[in-house]
Design an enzyme around this catalytic site. Structure first.
Site, PDB file in Angstrom:
ATOM      1  N   LYS A  11       0.827  -1.204   0.000  1.00  0.00           N
ATOM      2  CA  LYS A  11       0.000   0.000   0.000  1.00  0.00           C
ATOM      3  C   LYS A  11       0.870   1.268   0.000  1.00  0.00           C
ATOM      4  O   LYS A  11       2.072   1.209   0.261  1.00  0.00           O
ATOM      5  CB  LYS A  11      -0.928  -0.034   1.222  1.00  0.00           C
ATOM      6  CG  LYS A  11      -1.962  -1.172   1.191  1.00  0.00           C
ATOM      7  CD  LYS A  11      -2.944  -1.052   2.363  1.00  0.00           C
ATOM      8  CE  LYS A  11      -4.009  -2.136   2.313  1.00  0.00           C
ATOM      9  NZ  LYS A  11      -5.017  -1.963   3.400  1.00  0.00           N
ATOM     10  N   TYR A  51     -12.385  -2.281  -3.809  1.00  0.00           N
ATOM     11  CA  TYR A  51     -12.888  -2.530  -2.456  1.00  0.00           C
ATOM     12  C   TYR A  51     -14.421  -2.473  -2.401  1.00  0.00           C
ATOM     13  O   TYR A  51     -14.983  -2.194  -1.334  1.00  0.00           O
ATOM     14  CB  TYR A  51     -12.288  -1.527  -1.475  1.00  0.00           C
ATOM     15  CG  TYR A  51     -10.890  -1.877  -0.990  1.00  0.00           C
ATOM     16  CD1 TYR A  51     -10.678  -3.002  -0.188  1.00  0.00           C
ATOM     17  CD2 TYR A  51      -9.791  -1.086  -1.305  1.00  0.00           C
ATOM     18  CE1 TYR A  51      -9.406  -3.321   0.275  1.00  0.00           C
ATOM     19  CE2 TYR A  51      -8.520  -1.401  -0.841  1.00  0.00           C
ATOM     20  CZ  TYR A  51      -8.334  -2.523  -0.047  1.00  0.00           C
ATOM     21  OH  TYR A  51      -7.085  -2.841   0.424  1.00  0.00           O
ATOM     22  N   PHE A  59     -15.721   3.099   6.943  1.00  0.00           N
ATOM     23  CA  PHE A  59     -14.350   3.485   6.591  1.00  0.00           C
ATOM     24  C   PHE A  59     -14.092   3.476   5.082  1.00  0.00           C
ATOM     25  O   PHE A  59     -12.971   3.746   4.634  1.00  0.00           O
ATOM     26  CB  PHE A  59     -13.331   2.572   7.300  1.00  0.00           C
ATOM     27  CG  PHE A  59     -13.518   1.096   7.023  1.00  0.00           C
ATOM     28  CD1 PHE A  59     -13.015   0.506   5.871  1.00  0.00           C
ATOM     29  CD2 PHE A  59     -14.191   0.280   7.927  1.00  0.00           C
ATOM     30  CE1 PHE A  59     -13.180  -0.840   5.619  1.00  0.00           C
ATOM     31  CE2 PHE A  59     -14.366  -1.083   7.677  1.00  0.00           C
ATOM     32  CZ  PHE A  59     -13.859  -1.639   6.517  1.00  0.00           C
ATOM     33  N   ARG A  87      -1.706 -14.247   4.408  1.00  0.00           N
ATOM     34  CA  ARG A  87      -2.440 -13.599   5.515  1.00  0.00           C
ATOM     35  C   ARG A  87      -1.665 -13.734   6.825  1.00  0.00           C
ATOM     36  O   ARG A  87      -1.644 -12.815   7.644  1.00  0.00           O
ATOM     37  CB  ARG A  87      -3.842 -14.207   5.661  1.00  0.00           C
ATOM     38  CG  ARG A  87      -4.779 -14.002   4.475  1.00  0.00           C
ATOM     39  CD  ARG A  87      -5.259 -12.597   4.277  1.00  0.00           C
ATOM     40  NE  ARG A  87      -5.826 -11.988   5.447  1.00  0.00           N
ATOM     41  CZ  ARG A  87      -6.518 -10.836   5.423  1.00  0.00           C
ATOM     42  NH1 ARG A  87      -6.735 -10.206   4.267  1.00  0.00           N
ATOM     43  NH2 ARG A  87      -6.982 -10.310   6.517  1.00  0.00           N
ATOM     44  N   THR A  93      -5.405  -7.070  10.695  1.00  0.00           N
ATOM     45  CA  THR A  93      -5.742  -5.806  10.028  1.00  0.00           C
ATOM     46  C   THR A  93      -5.310  -4.598  10.863  1.00  0.00           C
ATOM     47  O   THR A  93      -4.748  -3.638  10.327  1.00  0.00           O
ATOM     48  CB  THR A  93      -7.274  -5.746   9.797  1.00  0.00           C
ATOM     49  OG1 THR A  93      -7.671  -6.925   9.118  1.00  0.00           O
ATOM     50  CG2 THR A  93      -7.658  -4.522   8.990  1.00  0.00           C
ATOM     51  N   ARG A 104       2.620  -6.276   9.182  1.00  0.00           N
ATOM     52  CA  ARG A 104       1.881  -5.147   9.748  1.00  0.00           C
ATOM     53  C   ARG A 104       2.436  -4.745  11.116  1.00  0.00           C
ATOM     54  O   ARG A 104       2.486  -3.552  11.443  1.00  0.00           O
ATOM     55  CB  ARG A 104       0.384  -5.472   9.806  1.00  0.00           C
ATOM     56  CG  ARG A 104      -0.274  -5.318   8.420  1.00  0.00           C
ATOM     57  CD  ARG A 104      -1.658  -5.885   8.367  1.00  0.00           C
ATOM     58  NE  ARG A 104      -2.401  -5.431   7.192  1.00  0.00           N
ATOM     59  CZ  ARG A 104      -3.552  -5.977   6.792  1.00  0.00           C
ATOM     60  NH1 ARG A 104      -4.079  -6.996   7.457  1.00  0.00           N
ATOM     61  NH2 ARG A 104      -4.172  -5.502   5.725  1.00  0.00           N
ATOM     62  N   ASN A 114      -2.046   0.374   6.732  1.00  0.00           N
ATOM     63  CA  ASN A 114      -1.568  -0.892   7.302  1.00  0.00           C
ATOM     64  C   ASN A 114      -0.731  -1.718   6.325  1.00  0.00           C
ATOM     65  O   ASN A 114      -0.711  -2.943   6.384  1.00  0.00           O
ATOM     66  CB  ASN A 114      -2.724  -1.691   7.905  1.00  0.00           C
ATOM     67  CG  ASN A 114      -3.774  -2.082   6.885  1.00  0.00           C
ATOM     68  OD1 ASN A 114      -3.639  -1.778   5.705  1.00  0.00           O
ATOM     69  ND2 ASN A 114      -4.805  -2.778   7.336  1.00  0.00           N
ATOM     70  N   HIS A 117      -2.140  -5.367   1.498  1.00  0.00           N
ATOM     71  CA  HIS A 117      -3.416  -6.047   1.267  1.00  0.00           C
ATOM     72  C   HIS A 117      -3.105  -7.487   0.891  1.00  0.00           C
ATOM     73  O   HIS A 117      -2.106  -7.759   0.232  1.00  0.00           O
ATOM     74  CB  HIS A 117      -4.180  -5.390   0.100  1.00  0.00           C
ATOM     75  CG  HIS A 117      -5.333  -6.237  -0.376  1.00  0.00           C
ATOM     76  ND1 HIS A 117      -6.563  -6.199   0.227  1.00  0.00           N
ATOM     77  CD2 HIS A 117      -5.410  -7.193  -1.357  1.00  0.00           C
ATOM     78  CE1 HIS A 117      -7.367  -7.080  -0.377  1.00  0.00           C
ATOM     79  NE2 HIS A 117      -6.689  -7.683  -1.339  1.00  0.00           N
ATOM     80  N   GLU A 128      -9.503 -10.726  -7.589  1.00  0.00           N
ATOM     81  CA  GLU A 128      -8.577  -9.611  -7.366  1.00  0.00           C
ATOM     82  C   GLU A 128      -7.390  -9.671  -8.323  1.00  0.00           C
ATOM     83  O   GLU A 128      -6.898  -8.632  -8.774  1.00  0.00           O
ATOM     84  CB  GLU A 128      -8.105  -9.626  -5.908  1.00  0.00           C
ATOM     85  CG  GLU A 128      -9.235  -9.293  -4.939  1.00  0.00           C
ATOM     86  CD  GLU A 128      -8.823  -9.315  -3.487  1.00  0.00           C
ATOM     87  OE1 GLU A 128      -9.674  -9.041  -2.622  1.00  0.00           O
ATOM     88  OE2 GLU A 128      -7.639  -9.604  -3.193  1.00  0.00           O
TER      89      GLU A 128
HETATM   90  P1  IDP Z   1      -7.777  -6.861   5.542  1.00  0.00           P
HETATM   91  O1  IDP Z   1      -7.004  -5.823   4.762  1.00  0.00           O
HETATM   92  O2  IDP Z   1      -6.983  -7.355   6.724  1.00  0.00           O
HETATM   93  O3  IDP Z   1      -8.320  -7.975   4.695  1.00  0.00           O
HETATM   94  P2  IDP Z   1     -10.510  -5.841   5.638  1.00  0.00           P
HETATM   95  O4  IDP Z   1     -11.463  -6.070   6.771  1.00  0.00           O
HETATM   96  O5  IDP Z   1     -10.738  -6.579   4.362  1.00  0.00           O
HETATM   97  O6  IDP Z   1      -9.031  -6.115   6.199  1.00  0.00           O
HETATM   98  O7  IDP Z   1     -10.526  -4.274   5.364  1.00  0.00           O
HETATM   99  C1  IDP Z   1      -9.896  -3.735   4.212  1.00  0.00           C
HETATM  100  C2  IDP Z   1      -9.086  -2.539   4.633  1.00  0.00           C
HETATM  101  O8  IDP Z   1      -9.969  -1.525   5.113  1.00  0.00           O
HETATM  102  C3  IDP Z   1      -8.110  -2.782   5.788  1.00  0.00           C
HETATM  103  O9  IDP Z   1      -6.862  -3.289   5.387  1.00  0.00           O
HETATM  104  C4  IDP Z   1      -7.972  -1.395   6.372  1.00  0.00           C
HETATM  105  O10 IDP Z   1      -7.028  -0.628   5.629  1.00  0.00           O
HETATM  106  C5  IDP Z   1      -9.360  -0.827   6.187  1.00  0.00           C
HETATM  107  N1  IDP Z   1     -10.156  -1.033   7.407  1.00  0.00           N
HETATM  108  C6  IDP Z   1     -10.729  -2.162   7.830  1.00  0.00           C
HETATM  109  N2  IDP Z   1     -11.390  -1.993   8.991  1.00  0.00           N
HETATM  110  C7  IDP Z   1     -11.222  -0.704   9.303  1.00  0.00           C
HETATM  111  C8  IDP Z   1     -11.672   0.093  10.402  1.00  0.00           C
HETATM  112  O11 IDP Z   1     -12.358  -0.361  11.320  1.00  0.00           O
HETATM  113  N3  IDP Z   1     -11.290   1.383  10.375  1.00  0.00           N
HETATM  114  C9  IDP Z   1     -10.537   1.926   9.377  1.00  0.00           C
HETATM  115  N4  IDP Z   1     -10.090   1.200   8.316  1.00  0.00           N
HETATM  116  C10 IDP Z   1     -10.427  -0.098   8.294  1.00  0.00           C
HETATM  117 MG    MG Z   2      -9.757  -7.973   3.249  1.00  0.00          MG
END
Ligand code: IDP
Ligand code: MG
Length: 142
Positions: A11, A51, A59, A87, A93, A104, A114, A117, A128
Site C-alpha cells: 500500500k 474494495y 471506513f 495472511r 488488520t 503489519r 496498514n 493487502h 482480485e
Molecule cells: P484486511 O485488509 O486485513 O483484509 P478488511 O477487513 O478486508 O481487512 O478491510 C480492508 C481494509 O480496510 C483494511 O486493510 C484497512 O485498511 C481498512 N479497514 C478495515 N477496517 C477498518 C476500520 O475499522 N477502520 C478503518 N479502516 C479499516
Molecule cells: Mg480484506
C-alpha cells in the site's frame, strides 16, 4: 497443501517508507514466489471498485482516498497454501493486534495505513488477480 495464487498489494504507506524489498523478502523466504508485478496508482474510483465489498462500511471513503493517495505495488504470489500463508505473514488488520514479526506489526502505523493487502480466499484471489492482471502477465515457476 494445494499450490495457490493470491493477490498482494504493498500500500502507499509502505511504498513511501521504502520497504518494498523487505516485504518481498518475507514472501520469498517463506516459500512464496512473485509471478507478476504491477506498480501503479489507482484513482479513487478504481480503488472503490477494488474494495466494492466494503462499500457500505463507515471506513470506505477513507480507504479509497488512502489507496489512491500514492503508488502501490500489486503482485501475484504463488506457492503452497498461498492465500493463508500470505495472511499469516501480513498479520492482523489492526497493527496493534498484529503478531510480532508480521509485516503489519513491523511496518503498519494504523488500521488505515496498514502496509499491505492480501486476498482472503481463493475465490476472491482469482477476482482480485483479474482486476490487475491478465493471464499473459502471470509467469509461474511451476
Ligand atoms: P484486511 O485488509 O486485513 O483484509 P478488511 O477487513 O478486508 O481487512 O478491510 C480492508 C481494509 O480496510 C483494511 O486493510 C484497512 O485498511 C481498512 N479497514 C478495515 N477496517 C477498518 C476500520 O475499522 N477502520 C478503518 N479502516 C479499516
Ligand atoms: Mg480484506
Amino acid at each position: 497443501m494445494p499450490v495457490q495464487r493470491t493477490l498482494s498489494i504493498i500500500k502507499p504507506d509502505a511504498i513511501a517508507k521504502n520497504v518494498i524489498g523487505d516485504i518481498i523478502r518475507r514472501f520469498e523466504e517463506n516459500g512464496l514466489s512473485v509471478i507478476a508485478t504491477n506498480m501503479t496508482r489507482l484513482s479513487a474510483v478504481e480503488a472503490g471498485r477494488f474494495y466494492a465489498v466494503h462499500a457500505e462500511r463507515p471506513f470506505y471513503d477513507n480507504l479509497c482516498a488512502f489507496m489512491s493517495s500514492g503508488p502501490i505495488l500489486a503482485m501475484v504470489l504463488e506457492g503452497k497454501n498461498a492465500v493463508t500463508l500470505n495472511r499469516q505473514l501480513m498479520g492482523a488488520t489492526n497493527p496493534k493486534e498484529a503478531e510480532s514479526g508480521t509485516i503489519r506489526a513491523d511496518h503498519a502505523d494504523s488500521i488505515d495505513a496498514n502496509a499491505v493487502h492480501g486476498s482472503d480466499s481463493e475465490e476472491n484471489a482469482a477476482t482480485e488477480i483479474a482486476f490487475f492482471f491478465s493471464d499473459l502477465d502471470l509467469h509461474s515457476k511451476l
